[in-house]
Design a protein around this motif. Structure first.
Motif, mmCIF file in Angstrom:
data_model
loop_
_atom_site.group_PDB
_atom_site.id
_atom_site.type_symbol
_atom_site.label_atom_id
_atom_site.label_comp_id
_atom_site.label_asym_id
_atom_site.label_seq_id
_atom_site.Cartn_x
_atom_site.Cartn_y
_atom_site.Cartn_z
ATOM 1 N N LEU A 136 89.515 40.089 17.372
ATOM 2 C CA LEU A 136 88.157 39.676 17.039
ATOM 3 C C LEU A 136 87.344 39.826 18.316
ATOM 4 O O LEU A 136 87.704 39.277 19.360
ATOM 5 N N VAL A 137 86.258 40.600 18.248
ATOM 6 C CA VAL A 137 85.510 40.973 19.448
ATOM 7 C C VAL A 137 84.077 40.459 19.379
ATOM 8 O O VAL A 137 83.409 40.577 18.350
ATOM 9 N N PHE A 138 83.603 39.902 20.484
ATOM 10 C CA PHE A 138 82.188 39.536 20.636
ATOM 11 C C PHE A 138 81.633 40.355 21.791
ATOM 12 O O PHE A 138 82.057 40.167 22.940
ATOM 13 N N ASP A 139 80.705 41.238 21.506
ATOM 14 C CA ASP A 139 80.016 42.004 22.545
ATOM 15 C C ASP A 139 78.621 41.424 22.725
ATOM 16 O O ASP A 139 77.816 41.425 21.784
ATOM 17 N N LEU A 140 78.325 40.943 23.920
ATOM 18 C CA LEU A 140 77.028 40.329 24.199
ATOM 19 C C LEU A 140 76.181 41.291 25.023
ATOM 20 O O LEU A 140 76.383 41.446 26.235
ATOM 21 N N TYR A 141 75.257 41.976 24.341
ATOM 22 C CA TYR A 141 74.361 42.915 24.998
ATOM 23 C C TYR A 141 73.045 42.216 25.346
ATOM 24 O O TYR A 141 72.630 41.284 24.659
ATOM 25 N N PRO A 142 72.368 42.676 26.406
ATOM 26 C CA PRO A 142 71.060 42.095 26.713
ATOM 27 C C PRO A 142 70.081 42.370 25.581
ATOM 28 O O PRO A 142 70.158 43.426 24.938
ATOM 29 N N ALA A 143 69.180 41.437 25.329
ATOM 30 C CA ALA A 143 68.209 41.603 24.239
ATOM 31 C C ALA A 143 67.348 42.843 24.456
ATOM 32 O O ALA A 143 66.989 43.547 23.516
ATOM 33 N N VAL A 144 67.025 43.122 25.731
ATOM 34 C CA VAL A 144 66.286 44.336 26.084
ATOM 35 C C VAL A 144 67.291 45.316 26.687
ATOM 36 O O VAL A 144 67.890 45.041 27.729
ATOM 37 N N GLU A 145 67.483 46.438 26.019
ATOM 38 C CA GLU A 145 68.501 47.398 26.439
ATOM 39 C C GLU A 145 68.234 47.917 27.848
ATOM 40 O O GLU A 145 67.091 48.207 28.213
ATOM 41 N N ILE A 146 69.291 48.024 28.648
ATOM 42 C CA ILE A 146 69.171 48.522 30.019
ATOM 43 C C ILE A 146 69.104 50.041 30.000
ATOM 44 O O ILE A 146 69.975 50.704 29.444
ATOM 45 N N ASP A 147 68.050 50.587 30.625
ATOM 46 C CA ASP A 147 67.906 52.032 30.715
ATOM 47 C C ASP A 147 68.632 52.525 31.969
ATOM 48 O O ASP A 147 68.459 51.951 33.047
ATOM 49 N N PRO A 148 69.459 53.575 31.866
ATOM 50 C CA PRO A 148 70.214 54.045 33.029
ATOM 51 C C PRO A 148 69.341 54.419 34.218
ATOM 52 O O PRO A 148 69.706 54.182 35.363
ATOM 53 N N ILE A 149 68.176 55.012 33.960
ATOM 54 C CA ILE A 149 67.289 55.385 35.063
ATOM 55 C C ILE A 149 66.729 54.135 35.730
ATOM 56 O O ILE A 149 66.655 54.040 36.950
ATOM 57 N N THR A 150 66.353 53.146 34.915
ATOM 58 C CA THR A 150 65.862 51.878 35.463
ATOM 59 C C THR A 150 66.922 51.239 36.345
ATOM 60 O O THR A 150 66.617 50.704 37.418
ATOM 61 N N ALA A 151 68.173 51.308 35.900
ATOM 62 C CA ALA A 151 69.266 50.730 36.683
ATOM 63 C C ALA A 151 69.399 51.428 38.030
ATOM 64 O O ALA A 151 69.618 50.792 39.061
ATOM 65 N N LEU A 152 69.240 52.764 38.044
ATOM 66 C CA LEU A 152 69.323 53.505 39.298
ATOM 67 C C LEU A 152 68.145 53.188 40.211
ATOM 68 O O LEU A 152 68.295 53.109 41.431
ATOM 69 N N ILE A 153 66.955 53.008 39.619
ATOM 70 C CA ILE A 153 65.777 52.651 40.410
ATOM 71 C C ILE A 153 65.983 51.301 41.085
ATOM 72 O O ILE A 153 65.689 51.107 42.263
ATOM 73 N N GLU A 154 66.525 50.344 40.317
ATOM 74 C CA GLU A 154 66.751 49.001 40.857
ATOM 75 C C GLU A 154 67.764 49.024 42.000
ATOM 76 O O GLU A 154 67.711 48.207 42.917
#
Length: 487
Positions: A136-154
């Protein structure tokens, strides 16, 4: 006349007790108990897995102020293993603050996840596969999806205003990036994504013309005036050349490489006799490789995973495409039933059949990673998966073979090769239609000698250096095309 014996109260209670036990005992025996709990925190999402010997039914709902996720599991009694979940929540978990576990009512256990921020949960079950029973799996994703480019910028690894960078001082021994200074041609685009074409040629760089071309002078009957004009024109052109060299628009574009450490999280990959796991070894190699590539001017890296968590194959491809990667390099460590099997290999996609039976077997094994790792089939984009397959082009495969050959040759300088040529098969993770993609089997982790190498810091460094040399040689002969800025 026969008289019935009186029924004593003690006899009645004994019979009643036996009847009551006959009803309760099966319920207690049938109540399921959790066999294992695992938590995989990551910036992408946090996964919580409950493993059981039978399928579990769960309902869930979100509560606000403060944010909480409430999960109720039927047919379950609280046991020591389930209570371990409380201690498994790490303080640096991006999404879960803590969890509370309790017996809400008979045969129903309630889990309350106190959240650090709003999440978009996915709750699903997985059937037994490999060494796992029901999950039984619970995947908790952020409500606002993380964009890969945004992650690299950060992380400071992406210039948000431009997809190019200032040209460095030429150094042919350190990087092939100078080969891309001529990349001024617009690349054809499909669905707003650049499509690399092997037939495309690079436009000449007008800046190089200004700097290198000798000035053409008009004929003047006055020799002195002609000489003065000659000197003035030469000075002007030299000045223009210097200005162009120093101008921000004298740019060459960044090369983006997607590194894909195989497996992760619920999917450990292959294992060695010494206890090493493929997912750990390839992540360590990928991190070394990332650092070496980023030491090269005009190159940056996106890791499909930078920690111990599971990433579906389709998501790995999508991540690479979202940052318009120029290359995709998937890193693995092979295994076989016989410990004598050894050597490194490089694979590319095949439009048709596999190049060998072994390649076909390996591709099927790697493609099964989604089953082991645990994909929520309700969220998988089956249309996208078929599009990626249909759009895989001959040009992409040809470029992948070129890359594969130079990388394989470099790896052959530090380790024995399992096969001396690039092999082909239907690897799902290599199906980006617009990115040259290779899969490297670094060595056989099932071979004790090669397992020792794979877990050795010095060897990992040598291996990463060999792959970097191959990438540089590929770009020296195949400079990347120019493309539009990413908005």
């Amino acid at each position: 006349m026969k008289h019935n014996k009186p029924v004593h109260r003690r006899t009645f209670l004994t019979a009643g007790g036996a009847l009551l036990l006959s009803v309760i005992a099966p319920q207690a025996a049938n109540a399921m108990q959790i066999l294992a709990v695992r938590v995989w925190p990551a910036a992408d999402y946090t996964r919580v897995t409950l493993e059981n010997d039978a399928e579990l039914k769960a309902t869930h709902f979100l509560v606000k102020d403060p944010d909480r996720l409430v999960v109720e599991i039927e047919g379950l009694t609280l046991n020591a293993t389930l209570k371990e979940l409380v201690a498994k929540i790490q303080t640096n978990d991006p999404y879960i603050k803590q969890v509370r576990v309790g017996q809400n009512r008979p045969n129903v256990v309630r889990l309350v996840f106190d959240l650090k921020s709003e999440v978009k949960p996915q709750v699903f079950t997985l059937k037994p596969v490999g060494n796992y029973k029901h999950r039984l799996v619970f995947d908790l994703y952020p409500a606002v999806e993380i964009d890969p480019i945004t992650a690299l910028i950060e992380k400071g690894e992406w210039d948000k205003d431009s997809n190019v960078t200032a040209a460095p001082t030429p150094n042919p021994t350190s990087t092939p990036a100078s080969a891309s200074t001529n990349a001024n041609k617009e690349v054809a685009k499909t669905n707003d994504k650049p499509v690399l074409k092997s037939s495309d040629k690079l436009a000449e760089n007008p800046i190089e013309k200004i700097v290198d071309k000798k000035p053409e002078l008009a004929i003047d009957t006055n020799k002195d005036k002609q000489q003065d004009k000659h000197q003035d024109k030469a000075s002007e052109l030299a000045k223009q050349g210097e200005e162009h060299k120093n101008k921000p628009d004298n740019m060459i574009r960044m090369i983006t490489i997607a590194l894909d450490p195989g497996h992760g999280g619920e999917d450990p990959g292959a294992s060695g006799r010494g206890g090493s796991r493929e997912k750990d070894v390839v992540l360590a190699i990928a991190k070394r490789l990332k650092k070496k590539i980023e030491d090269i001017p005009n190159m940056r890296v996106m890791l499909t995973r930078d920690g111990d968590f599971f990433v579906p194959l389709q998501t790995r491809v999508a991540k690479a495409r979202s940052v318009q990667a120029d290359l995709f390099v998937s890193i693995h460590a092979d295994a076989f039933v016989e410990t004598s099997a050894r050597g490194s290999s490089v694979f590319v996609l095949s439009e048709k059949g596999a190049s060998s039976t072994a390649a076909r077997w390996l591709a099927q094994k790697e493609n099964d990673a989604d089953l082991i790792g645990g994909v929520n089939i309700n969220t998988q984009d089956k249309h996208l998966a078929s599009v990626l397959l249909d759009l895989s082009t001959t040009a992409q495969i040809n470029d992948s073979i070129k890359l594969g050959k130079v990388v394989l040759k470099e790896i052959g300088g530090i380790n024995r090769l399992h096969k001396g040529s690039v092999e082909q098969a239907g690897f799902a993770v290599l199906k980006a239609p617009d990115i040259p993609s290779i899969l490297i089997e670094t060595a056989f982790i099932s071979n004790p000698e090669e397992e020792a190498k794979l877990t050795n810091d010095a060897y990992q460094d040598e291996l990463a250096e060999a792959i970097v040399r191959g990438i540089k040689k590929y770009f020296a002969k195949n400079p990347p095309l120019a493309r539009n800025k990413i908005a």
